[in-house]
Scaffold this motif. Sequence first.
Motif, mmCIF file in Angstrom:
data_model
loop_
_atom_site.group_PDB
_atom_site.id
_atom_site.type_symbol
_atom_site.label_atom_id
_atom_site.label_comp_id
_atom_site.label_asym_id
_atom_site.label_seq_id
_atom_site.Cartn_x
_atom_site.Cartn_y
_atom_site.Cartn_z
ATOM 1 N N GLU A 217 -13.948 -18.056 10.784
ATOM 2 C CA GLU A 217 -12.671 -18.708 11.053
ATOM 3 C C GLU A 217 -12.357 -19.814 10.051
ATOM 4 N N VAL A 218 -13.342 -20.216 9.260
ATOM 5 C CA VAL A 218 -13.150 -21.309 8.302
ATOM 6 C C VAL A 218 -12.731 -20.746 6.947
ATOM 7 N N ASP A 219 -11.637 -21.272 6.424
ATOM 8 C CA ASP A 219 -11.174 -20.915 5.087
ATOM 9 C C ASP A 219 -11.938 -21.778 4.084
ATOM 10 N N ALA A 220 -13.007 -21.203 3.501
ATOM 11 C CA ALA A 220 -13.846 -21.932 2.558
ATOM 12 C C ALA A 220 -13.345 -21.696 1.141
ATOM 13 N N ILE A 221 -12.867 -22.764 0.509
ATOM 14 C CA ILE A 221 -12.306 -22.699 -0.841
ATOM 15 C C ILE A 221 -13.355 -23.174 -1.832
ATOM 16 N N VAL A 222 -13.740 -22.326 -2.762
ATOM 17 C CA VAL A 222 -14.792 -22.656 -3.726
ATOM 18 C C VAL A 222 -14.193 -23.339 -4.950
ATOM 19 N N ASP A 223 -14.831 -24.431 -5.354
ATOM 20 C CA ASP A 223 -14.418 -25.177 -6.545
ATOM 21 C C ASP A 223 -15.658 -25.403 -7.391
ATOM 22 N N ILE A 224 -15.738 -24.740 -8.538
ATOM 23 C CA ILE A 224 -16.879 -24.859 -9.434
ATOM 24 C C ILE A 224 -16.426 -25.560 -10.709
ATOM 25 N N THR A 225 -17.145 -26.607 -11.091
ATOM 26 C CA THR A 225 -16.741 -27.384 -12.257
ATOM 27 C C THR A 225 -17.965 -27.882 -13.008
ATOM 28 N N SER A 226 -17.798 -28.142 -14.295
ATOM 29 C CA SER A 226 -18.892 -28.687 -15.100
ATOM 30 C C SER A 226 -18.781 -30.199 -15.258
ATOM 31 N N VAL A 227 -17.933 -30.838 -14.446
ATOM 32 C CA VAL A 227 -17.802 -32.296 -14.438
ATOM 33 C C VAL A 227 -18.980 -32.896 -13.661
ATOM 34 N N HIS A 228 -19.337 -34.137 -13.967
ATOM 35 C CA HIS A 228 -20.423 -34.796 -13.241
ATOM 36 C C HIS A 228 -20.116 -34.806 -11.741
ATOM 37 N N PRO A 229 -21.116 -34.516 -10.880
ATOM 38 C CA PRO A 229 -20.867 -34.419 -9.438
ATOM 39 C C PRO A 229 -20.183 -35.637 -8.830
ATOM 40 N N VAL A 230 -20.596 -36.842 -9.203
ATOM 41 C CA VAL A 230 -19.982 -38.042 -8.621
ATOM 42 C C VAL A 230 -18.507 -38.122 -8.987
ATOM 43 N N ALA A 231 -18.189 -37.886 -10.261
ATOM 44 C CA ALA A 231 -16.796 -37.935 -10.703
ATOM 45 C C ALA A 231 -15.981 -36.837 -10.032
ATOM 46 N N ALA A 232 -16.545 -35.635 -9.932
ATOM 47 C CA ALA A 232 -15.822 -34.520 -9.334
ATOM 48 C C ALA A 232 -15.566 -34.747 -7.851
ATOM 49 N N LEU A 233 -16.589 -35.197 -7.127
ATOM 50 C CA LEU A 233 -16.433 -35.424 -5.687
ATOM 51 C C LEU A 233 -15.510 -36.606 -5.406
ATOM 52 N N THR A 234 -15.613 -37.644 -6.223
ATOM 53 C CA THR A 234 -14.732 -38.795 -6.040
ATOM 54 C C THR A 234 -13.278 -38.403 -6.224
ATOM 55 N N GLU A 235 -12.976 -37.652 -7.260
ATOM 56 C CA GLU A 235 -11.604 -37.209 -7.504
ATOM 57 C C GLU A 235 -11.122 -36.287 -6.383
ATOM 58 N N ALA A 236 -11.966 -35.360 -5.964
ATOM 59 C CA ALA A 236 -11.584 -34.409 -4.919
ATOM 60 C C ALA A 236 -11.398 -35.104 -3.569
ATOM 61 N N SER A 237 -12.076 -36.239 -3.367
ATOM 62 C CA SER A 237 -11.974 -36.940 -2.082
ATOM 63 C C SER A 237 -10.602 -37.564 -1.853
ATOM 64 N N LYS A 238 -9.768 -37.610 -2.897
ATOM 65 C CA LYS A 238 -8.447 -38.222 -2.763
ATOM 66 C C LYS A 238 -7.567 -37.469 -1.780
ATOM 67 N N ASP A 239 -7.788 -36.152 -1.633
ATOM 68 C CA ASP A 239 -6.967 -35.398 -0.692
ATOM 69 C C ASP A 239 -7.824 -34.722 0.375
ATOM 70 N N ALA A 240 -8.903 -35.414 0.787
ATOM 71 C CA ALA A 240 -9.781 -34.923 1.852
ATOM 72 C C ALA A 240 -9.826 -35.923 2.997
ATOM 73 N N ASP A 241 -10.035 -35.422 4.202
ATOM 74 C CA ASP A 241 -10.177 -36.294 5.371
ATOM 75 C C ASP A 241 -11.617 -36.741 5.568
ATOM 76 N N LEU A 242 -12.550 -35.985 5.017
ATOM 77 C CA LEU A 242 -13.964 -36.323 5.136
ATOM 78 C C LEU A 242 -14.719 -35.631 4.015
ATOM 79 N N LEU A 243 -15.608 -36.373 3.355
ATOM 80 C CA LEU A 243 -16.493 -35.821 2.343
ATOM 81 C C LEU A 243 -17.894 -35.747 2.930
ATOM 82 N N VAL A 244 -18.513 -34.579 2.871
ATOM 83 C CA VAL A 244 -19.845 -34.374 3.429
ATOM 84 C C VAL A 244 -20.831 -34.128 2.293
ATOM 85 N N VAL A 245 -21.930 -34.890 2.285
ATOM 86 C CA VAL A 245 -22.980 -34.717 1.287
ATOM 87 C C VAL A 245 -24.327 -34.713 1.987
#
Length: 283
Positions: A217-245
């Motif tokens: 039932e979950v629409d899992a959207i895959v995002d693969i990038t060669s950017v540093h994980p912290v930079a990528a997750l920080t940028e992606a968190s701008k339009d997220a309600d919760l970041l899970v690590v």
Amino acid sequence: MNDVIVVGTDDSPGADAAIAWAAVDAARKGLRLELVHVIEHGSYDLPRYPIPGLMESLREAAEAMLEKKAQTVTARWPGIEVATTVKIGSPVAELRAQAKPAAELVVGSRGRGRFASALLGSVSLRVAGHAPGTVVVVRSVEADHGRLLVGLDETDSSEPALAHAFAEASLRGVPLRVLYAYAVPIHAATLDLDRLQRAQYDFVHDRLTPWRARHPEVDAIVDITSVHPVAALTEASKDADLLVVGTRRHGIAVLGSVSHGVLHHAHCPVAVVRRRGDDQPGR
């Protein structure tokens, strides 16, 4: 999972944001809420000038503060059962102990006083690294984006994070963005980059297959990038309600890298998930 969400709190605006976030989550999950304030004994010790009755006065003030916050919660969310607890001791140790039987522990990122002002740099950071289960650090709560974000890496530490993220996305009925960031080797000029990218895609696909089967039932959207994980997750968190690590069993050492970085820089609440047991499908 226990039936209570514990909130470490004080009298700061940041703590109020954590309580509000936890209250919404408790209402969504049908859980109780427990507001906990820890009086750090050493902060008030004056060996050459003892103050009679100081701890009793601090406890009374803390109890009154928590009661006021509990009343605010029940007024806004009348269906939630709220309890309050005052502890005296080490904030990190006491909150870790409170987290053991809880569904999750929620803390703010800023506060007042020696305990509160160090929430992100010390208390919250150390609690997130060592407390069992899930610790949510609430920096701020922006508009509802209708999407969750989870960080995936090559270690087993991201499996509990995936479990939590898929469950949360299912409960909320929102898409889940799965972000995998990898570093391109410095000798990349000698590599077949297309083959490298295909290998990363295959890796992510294999890791997500059991979770997609468990949560179709979950629409899992895959995002693969060669950017540093912290930079990528920080940028992606701008339009997220919760970041899970995730985090490894040695906690604070791992938080020195990706989890540590996103706790300081993410634009949304961050859930740091530690393994409670072996509940990973297909692993």
